[in-house]
Design a protein around this motif. Structure first.
Motif, PDB file in Angstrom:
ATOM      1  N   GLN A  46       0.829  -1.303   0.022  1.00  0.00           N
ATOM      2  CA  GLN A  46       0.166  -0.010  -0.114  1.00  0.00           C
ATOM      3  C   GLN A  46       0.869   1.204   0.047  1.00  0.00           C
ATOM      4  N   GLY A  47       0.522   2.277  -1.041  1.00  0.00           N
ATOM      5  CA  GLY A  47       1.427   3.450  -1.098  1.00  0.00           C
ATOM      6  C   GLY A  47       1.475   4.448   0.181  1.00  0.00           C
ATOM      7  N   LYS A  99       4.216   4.647  -5.985  1.00  0.00           N
ATOM      8  CA  LYS A  99       3.948   3.914  -4.772  1.00  0.00           C
ATOM      9  C   LYS A  99       4.994   3.725  -3.636  1.00  0.00           C
TER      10      LYS A  99
END
Length: 384
Positions: free
Chosen positions: A291-292, A326
């Protein structure tokens, strides 16, 4: 193109218009649309110049010049309601002019484009091209090899002599694509449809399969293989030195052919990397969780402790938040003749020393950042 009325189970045609009727022009409108949305032509393209006129002894200008993901130059010629008779000949001339462009010239052309049309772009042309081609740096890629130039013709209607010539060129191994653009009016809304009519997508896939062997021969396979062998040899020597040191990060890591070698940091998705390039070596902490937002959280946490981390490391680090991407990266680099084997012992010693320092500087802050991400109990700027 039709609208569909589900309740009445009927379709109704949408009004087709010409660009002239709608007051659109080739340069001011069609060209700008494609320059800002090149993937409308069915693939990722990097526009590197508009109205390119860098041809010796001629005042001719090609509409758009681009790079594809294989490093080939793409000549894009736009017409409005009629392709005209000479569009193929015009595009072929431009391709012949561009065939002699070197990598350095292509970079300069793109840099001029950025300066004129994207003055707020912070990255240089070299880095943008390398990023587009998924390469660590521009030394790793080849641009505009041989007769690899491609032609894209865009118009609302194509004359028979144009389509006939395009099909003949395809048979001779010249990459030509024709895109039919059609404007529609739906109430107060304007719509634009773009169809590739030559070759059809199905024919394109077939041609790619048929010409796969020939395409492979035109790539930089020999160059890449050579680089892979050099990297493998370097990592073999480097890991031997690491295994005999008190740095245990890479004890269970095998040498590879990539320009990087990764080892776990104790925090999932945040490895330490050794980087080995032709002109640079570096050590880095790569923050690359799924998850960025996790990556930016950890990066920001660490950056809030920048002063103490750099003091522990013993030098200033490069803090790359990489907006729009990301992952994030924190690195320390050194200019080096990476492929000069006579100096490998020097580069390996540098890698070992600075990886030890990097791990020592980040070990506790990174664990604290990961814990803070889980619990949100630690204020930014406070380390365990």
């Amino acid at each position: 193109m039709y609208t569909l009325n589900h309740e009445q189970n009927r379709i109704t045609p949408i009004a087709v218009k010409t660009f002239s009727e709608l007051g659109f022009t080739e340069r001011k409108h069609l060209q700008e649309w494609l320059a800002h949305q090149p993937d409308a032509l069915g693939e990722e393209l990097l526009i590197i110049q508009k109205e390119f006129d860098g041809f010796d002894d001629t005042r001719e200008r090609l509409d758009l010049l681009a790079l594809d993901k294989d490093g080939n130059l793409v000549i894009i010629e736009n017409k409005l309601d009629d392709s005209g008779r000479d569009v193929v000949w015009q595009a072929i001339k431009y391709a012949s002019y561009c065939a002699s462009l070197t990598k350095l010239q292509i970079v300069e052309i793109f840099q001029q484009y950025l300066k004129r049309y994207e003055p707020n772009q912070e990255q240089e042309a070299t880095q943008l091209i390398a990023d587009f081609l998924d390469a660590p740096d521009l030394d790793e890629v080849k641009l505009n090899l041989g007769n690899s130039q491609r032609l894209m013709l865009v118009a609302a209607n194509f004359r028979k002599e144009v389509t006939s010539t395009a099909l003949w060129l395809l048979g001779q191994g010249i990459s030509v694509q024709c895109f039919k653009v059609t404007p529609y009016v739906l109430g107060t809304q304007l719509l634009l449809n773009i169809d590739q009519i030559i070759p059809t997508p199905e024919a394109t896939e077939l041609m790619i399969g048929i010409n796969a062997k020939e395409a492979e021969e035109k790539t930089t396979e020999v160059v890449v293989k050579s680089r892979h062998n050099v990297r493998l040899a370097y990592w073999e020597k480097a890991l031997e030195v690491f295994h005999n040191s008190h740095c245990s990060l890479f004890n269970n890591i095998s040498p590879g052919k990539d320009h990087w070698l990764s080892a776990g940091s104790g925090v999932s998705g945040c490895p330490y990397n050794l980087i080995f390039l032709q002109k640079e070596i570096r050590v880095e902490l790569w923050i690359a969780k799924a998850q960025g937002e996790e990556n930016t959280f950890i990066f920001d946490y660490l950056e809030s402790n920048k002063s103490s981390i750099e003091t522990a490391f013993g030098d200033e680090l490069e803090w790359l938040r990489l907006e729009g991407k990301k992952s994030c990266r924190i690195q320390y680099s050194h200019q080096a003749e990476g492929f000069n084997k006579e100096r490998w012992s020097e580069w390996i010693a540098w890698h070992l020393e600075h990886m030890i320092r990097l791990e020592q500087a980040f070990k506790k802050p990174l664990q604290a950042a990961a814990q803070s991400r889980k619990t949100h109990s630690l204020p930014m700027g406070q380390m365990l």
